[in-house]
Design a protein around this motif. Sequence first.
Motif, PDB file in Angstrom:
ATOM      1  N   LYS A   9       4.069   7.602   7.275  1.00 27.17           N
ATOM      2  CA  LYS A   9       3.981   8.852   8.031  1.00 27.17           C
ATOM      3  C   LYS A   9       3.060   8.687   9.237  1.00 27.17           C
ATOM      4  N   ARG A  10       1.963   7.951   9.051  1.00 25.76           N
ATOM      5  CA  ARG A  10       1.033   7.726  10.158  1.00 25.76           C
ATOM      6  C   ARG A  10       1.683   6.870  11.245  1.00 25.76           C
ATOM      7  N   LEU A  11       2.429   5.840  10.848  1.00 25.06           N
ATOM      8  CA  LEU A  11       3.153   5.016  11.825  1.00 25.06           C
ATOM      9  C   LEU A  11       4.107   5.862  12.652  1.00 25.06           C
ATOM     10  N   LEU A  19       5.848   7.617  22.295  1.00 25.88           N
ATOM     11  CA  LEU A  19       7.087   7.938  23.001  1.00 25.88           C
ATOM     12  C   LEU A  19       6.921   9.159  23.910  1.00 25.88           C
ATOM     13  N   THR A  20       6.003  10.021  23.538  1.00 21.33           N
ATOM     14  CA  THR A  20       5.771  11.224  24.336  1.00 21.33           C
ATOM     15  C   THR A  20       4.928  10.946  25.571  1.00 21.33           C
ATOM     16  N   TYR A  21       3.913  10.104  25.431  1.00 17.84           N
ATOM     17  CA  TYR A  21       2.922   9.980  26.491  1.00 17.84           C
ATOM     18  C   TYR A  21       2.908   8.650  27.242  1.00 17.84           C
ATOM     19  N   SER A  22       3.519   7.615  26.697  1.00 22.91           N
ATOM     20  CA  SER A  22       3.431   6.317  27.364  1.00 22.91           C
ATOM     21  C   SER A  22       4.318   6.266  28.605  1.00 22.91           C
ATOM     22  N   PRO A  23       3.782   5.806  29.750  1.00 23.30           N
ATOM     23  CA  PRO A  23       4.587   5.684  30.974  1.00 23.30           C
ATOM     24  C   PRO A  23       5.265   4.311  31.103  1.00 23.30           C
ATOM     25  N   ASN A  24       4.947   3.416  30.175  1.00 19.94           N
ATOM     26  CA  ASN A  24       5.413   2.033  30.289  1.00 19.94           C
ATOM     27  C   ASN A  24       6.722   1.844  29.522  1.00 19.94           C
ATOM     28  N   ALA A  25       7.765   1.355  30.203  1.00 16.91           N
ATOM     29  CA  ALA A  25       9.085   1.203  29.589  1.00 16.91           C
ATOM     30  C   ALA A  25       9.053   0.223  28.420  1.00 16.91           C
ATOM     31  N   SER A  32       9.594   2.932  19.935  1.00 18.24           N
ATOM     32  CA  SER A  32      10.872   3.282  19.325  1.00 18.24           C
ATOM     33  C   SER A  32      11.159   2.404  18.115  1.00 18.24           C
ATOM     34  N   GLU A  33      10.850   1.107  18.237  1.00 14.36           N
ATOM     35  CA  GLU A  33      11.064   0.195  17.112  1.00 14.36           C
ATOM     36  C   GLU A  33      10.124   0.524  15.952  1.00 14.36           C
ATOM     37  N   ILE A  34       8.883   0.876  16.267  1.00 18.11           N
ATOM     38  CA  ILE A  34       7.932   1.255  15.218  1.00 18.11           C
ATOM     39  C   ILE A  34       8.432   2.488  14.476  1.00 18.11           C
ATOM     40  N   ARG A  35       9.003   3.436  15.209  1.00 11.84           N
ATOM     41  CA  ARG A  35       9.519   4.636  14.553  1.00 11.84           C
ATOM     42  C   ARG A  35      10.692   4.293  13.633  1.00 11.84           C
ATOM     43  N   GLU A  40      12.776   3.408   7.974  1.00  9.42           N
ATOM     44  CA  GLU A  40      13.281   2.480   6.962  1.00  9.42           C
ATOM     45  C   GLU A  40      12.313   2.389   5.772  1.00  9.42           C
ATOM     46  N   LEU A  41      11.018   2.380   6.072  1.00  9.84           N
ATOM     47  CA  LEU A  41      10.019   2.309   5.006  1.00  9.84           C
ATOM     48  C   LEU A  41      10.060   3.580   4.151  1.00  9.84           C
ATOM     49  N   LEU A  42      10.189   4.723   4.793  1.00 12.88           N
ATOM     50  CA  LEU A  42      10.286   5.981   4.057  1.00 12.88           C
ATOM     51  C   LEU A  42      11.527   6.013   3.183  1.00 12.88           C
TER      52      LEU A  42
END
Length: 210
Positions: A9-11, A19-25, A32-35, A40-42
Amino acid sequence: MSKLLEIAKRLNALAQAGLTYSPNAYDLERFSEIREISVELLHELTDEPIEKIAPLFASGIGEYPTPKVDVRAVVFRGEDELLMVQEKIDHLRWTLPGGWADVGYTPSEIAVKETEEETGLIVKPVRLLAVLDKRQHPHPPQPWYVYKFFIRCEVVSGEIRSDGHDIGQVRWVRRTELPELSLSEDRVTASQLEMLFTFVTNPDAPALCD
């Protein structure tokens, strides 16, 4: 397992914030991959299907992750009876009327709406009894981070209606019956019910907050 669930849940929360605040593509791709990994873990930890977890737990883009809110109506009759309902989705186990908060409704309005839909009774909200962090109480593990609102209500009118679409039996439950009752522990625990009954004898006690 509970520790791994909290990590997942923390990840997801960190990924969604990124994804909301990062300006770097490039960072956006990593977040996105971490999400995806957190989903998958959940899935592995809870046996919930990915197609259910993904839209409910990890679909927010452009929004800061916040807890979900579960609202429960606490309706007493006299000093030793509490209005309870059977959840069909949880094998007819018992809980308090209520459910997820809907956008556009206040917490009190949710308590009134859910009580009428589930029991047939029209109630009025009286006061907030407790705001609890679900993680701090003995609920079964689940993917979402949840705050629980318990709102005391009084019956205004209506008659008990049982066997609705989502609800089986509806009835007044005596306090002495609680230890033998099969509870929907995802929604309410025995210790929480006992805590709520303390407000019968001490109605002016301050609201509880984790």
